[in-house]
Structure formats: C-alpha cells, structure tokens
Design a protein around this motif. Sequence first.
Motif, short mmCIF file in Angstrom:
data_model
loop_
_atom_site.label_atom_id
_atom_site.label_comp_id
_atom_site.label_asym_id
_atom_site.label_seq_id
_atom_site.Cartn_x
_atom_site.Cartn_y
_atom_site.Cartn_z
N TYR A 214 -16.82 78.84 -24.91
CA TYR A 214 -17.83 79.82 -25.29
C TYR A 214 -19.12 79.06 -25.56
O TYR A 214 -19.10 77.97 -26.16
CB TYR A 214 -17.41 80.61 -26.53
CG TYR A 214 -16.54 81.81 -26.23
CD1 TYR A 214 -17.09 82.96 -25.66
CD2 TYR A 214 -15.18 81.79 -26.50
CE1 TYR A 214 -16.29 84.05 -25.37
CE2 TYR A 214 -14.38 82.89 -26.20
CZ TYR A 214 -14.95 84.01 -25.65
OH TYR A 214 -14.16 85.10 -25.34
N ALA A 215 -20.23 79.63 -25.11
CA ALA A 215 -21.53 79.00 -25.32
C ALA A 215 -22.56 80.07 -25.65
O ALA A 215 -22.49 81.19 -25.14
CB ALA A 215 -21.97 78.23 -24.09
N VAL A 216 -23.50 79.74 -26.51
CA VAL A 216 -24.65 80.60 -26.77
C VAL A 216 -25.82 80.01 -26.00
O VAL A 216 -26.18 78.85 -26.21
CB VAL A 216 -24.98 80.69 -28.27
CG1 VAL A 216 -26.24 81.53 -28.48
CG2 VAL A 216 -23.81 81.30 -29.04
N VAL A 217 -26.38 80.81 -25.10
CA VAL A 217 -27.49 80.32 -24.28
C VAL A 217 -28.76 81.10 -24.61
O VAL A 217 -28.71 82.25 -25.05
CB VAL A 217 -27.18 80.46 -22.77
CG1 VAL A 217 -25.94 79.66 -22.41
CG2 VAL A 217 -27.02 81.92 -22.36
N TRP B 238 -28.25 76.97 -26.83
CA TRP B 238 -28.84 76.98 -28.17
C TRP B 238 -28.48 75.67 -28.88
O TRP B 238 -27.34 75.23 -28.87
CB TRP B 238 -28.31 78.17 -28.97
CG TRP B 238 -28.80 78.23 -30.38
CD1 TRP B 238 -28.24 77.63 -31.47
CD2 TRP B 238 -29.96 78.93 -30.86
NE1 TRP B 238 -28.98 77.91 -32.60
CE2 TRP B 238 -30.05 78.71 -32.25
CE3 TRP B 238 -30.93 79.73 -30.25
CZ2 TRP B 238 -31.04 79.26 -33.04
CZ3 TRP B 238 -31.94 80.27 -31.03
CH2 TRP B 238 -31.97 80.03 -32.41
N GLY B 239 -29.48 75.03 -29.48
CA GLY B 239 -29.24 73.82 -30.26
C GLY B 239 -29.15 72.54 -29.46
O GLY B 239 -28.92 71.48 -30.04
N TYR C 206 -38.75 70.58 -32.79
CA TYR C 206 -39.31 71.93 -32.90
C TYR C 206 -38.35 72.86 -33.63
O TYR C 206 -38.75 73.68 -34.44
CB TYR C 206 -39.60 72.48 -31.49
CG TYR C 206 -40.11 73.90 -31.47
CD1 TYR C 206 -41.32 74.23 -32.09
CD2 TYR C 206 -39.41 74.91 -30.83
CE1 TYR C 206 -41.80 75.53 -32.08
CE2 TYR C 206 -39.88 76.21 -30.81
CZ TYR C 206 -41.07 76.52 -31.44
OH TYR C 206 -41.54 77.80 -31.43
N ARG C 207 -37.07 72.72 -33.34
CA ARG C 207 -36.02 73.46 -34.04
C ARG C 207 -34.84 72.53 -34.25
O ARG C 207 -34.72 71.50 -33.58
CB ARG C 207 -35.58 74.68 -33.23
CG ARG C 207 -36.58 75.82 -33.22
CD ARG C 207 -36.01 77.02 -32.52
NE ARG C 207 -36.93 78.15 -32.57
CZ ARG C 207 -36.68 79.32 -32.01
NH1 ARG C 207 -35.55 79.51 -31.35
NH2 ARG C 207 -37.55 80.31 -32.08
N SER C 208 -33.97 72.91 -35.15
CA SER C 208 -32.78 72.09 -35.39
C SER C 208 -31.53 72.96 -35.24
O SER C 208 -31.60 74.18 -35.27
CB SER C 208 -32.81 71.49 -36.80
OG SER C 208 -32.85 72.52 -37.78
N ALA D 71 -24.51 74.86 -29.26
CA ALA D 71 -23.64 76.03 -29.37
C ALA D 71 -22.67 76.09 -28.20
O ALA D 71 -22.78 76.92 -27.30
CB ALA D 71 -24.47 77.31 -29.45
N LEU D 72 -21.71 75.16 -28.21
CA LEU D 72 -20.70 75.08 -27.16
C LEU D 72 -19.37 74.73 -27.81
O LEU D 72 -19.29 73.83 -28.65
CB LEU D 72 -21.08 74.01 -26.13
CG LEU D 72 -20.11 73.78 -24.98
CD1 LEU D 72 -19.97 75.03 -24.12
CD2 LEU D 72 -20.55 72.59 -24.12
N PHE D 73 -18.32 75.48 -27.44
CA PHE D 73 -17.02 75.26 -28.07
C PHE D 73 -15.91 75.43 -27.03
O PHE D 73 -15.91 76.40 -26.26
CB PHE D 73 -16.81 76.26 -29.21
CG PHE D 73 -15.72 75.86 -30.18
CD1 PHE D 73 -16.00 75.05 -31.26
CD2 PHE D 73 -14.42 76.30 -30.00
CE1 PHE D 73 -15.01 74.67 -32.16
CE2 PHE D 73 -13.42 75.94 -30.88
CZ PHE D 73 -13.71 75.12 -31.97
N ALA D 74 -14.98 74.47 -27.02
CA ALA D 74 -13.83 74.52 -26.10
C ALA D 74 -12.79 75.45 -26.69
O ALA D 74 -11.92 75.04 -27.46
CB ALA D 74 -13.27 73.12 -25.89
#
Length: 242
Positions: free
Chosen positions: A102-105, A186-187, A199-201, A205-208
Amino acid sequence: MEERGVKEAMELNILYEDEEILVAEKPVGMESQSARSFEPDMVSEVKKHINRLSPKQGEPYVGVIHRLDKPVGGVMVYAKTKDAAESLSRQVSMHQMEKIYYAVVCGKPVENFGAYVDYLWKDGKNNCSKIVDKGIKGAKLAELSYQIVDERSIGNEVCSLAKIILKTGRHHQIRVQMAGHGTPLWGDQKYNPLFQKGYRSGNVALFAYSLTFTHPVTKKRMTFSVKPKGDIFETFLLPEMA
C-alpha cells in the motif's frame, strides 16, 4: 548489551515460524539485513530470536530472500536453511512470490487501475534509480500493477491510496515508477520534490502489506499480511482491513 539484544528479539513481531522459514514484520526505519552501523537490523534480530529459543553453538543460518528499503515496513520471509533459501529465491526469480504493497501518492493517476512497465537504471554512487530507455547499459525491466482504492485531500494536496502488486523487485522500484509517472510517494525525500530540501517532513508512505509464497517443504501456498503502519495511512480507508 546482552540483555538489550534479548529484549529486542522478544519484541520482534513474528507472524510464522517453523524449522525452514521465519515470517516477520520489518519495522519502519530498520534495515532488512546487516548494515555498516551499530543500529539493529532484521537479520541480527532474527538470529537473536533463534538463539534465544534454541541456544546452540555456532551462528544460526538466516537466508535473505528479498529486501525492503530502510524507511519501508512490512512482511518479510527469511530462510532458516540453505535448501529453503534456494527454494524461496527461485520463487522470487520466477515471479511466483506475490508481494502486495500500500502506498500514499501525491496526486492521482489518470486511470484508477493500470500497470507500469519501465526500465530502471541504478545509480549506486548516489543510491538512487531512474527510468531510462531499454537499450541503456545496466537497465533492468521493472513491472508493477496498481489500483487506486481511496482518495483524500491532505492540506492543499490531493492524495491517493494505491494498492500495488510488485511483479519485479528493483532498487527503489515502486518509489521510482510512481514518481516517474507523475504520482510520487508522500514523504519520499529522494523522489518527491515536495519533500526535498526540507520543504516538508515525513516518512515514505509505503508498506509491504502482504506476502504470498509456497512453503519450501510442505508446498502449501501461504499468505501473510500486516496492517500498514504510519499516521498517513490512518487518513485513508483500507478496504481489506475493514
């Protein structure tokens, strides 16, 4: 120092173990195998666990079958015998081991589902990879499929939760391909301009999420999964976890 190692081994989240294999959750921020540092790594923790349960002379065998980037957590399988390592490695090379992430893009692909087929070249000097033409020396085929399962606004950004099936296992593959197709993770401070130069921290956002393979001895098809960890994932609906 000895007591600290035993404590860490006890905290390892083991999903399955027998004489041939060990399946565990790799925490975010831990190396998949021994690194050039004094920080804990998964191989060392698995060895501590084996020694704690069945102390014996000599160092236990722990075969590394696949890897996850340090900032990426999730399900991993390790071999406890050389025969098991050979069997599992063969499954990886023949694309018989199914890996779901799962990834947040940032952003949203044009289509809600699809596949990316690219050629990646690894820049070892700078520890990064990039999409290149097929004919480039050292370029390797990289394939994945994705499905967008949720969409949310985070601040001023439209972000998507993507379920990704990894068909090949290249260096930084998901991070590079998603960024290369306009939706960086993300991230990701390496491949997402929004998170570069401070710019951001945030964590990548990636998980197996899930791993499916055939047991080296019993030949039974086995699947293990762990709910994605990280605050950003809690923003989204994970259908399979409902």
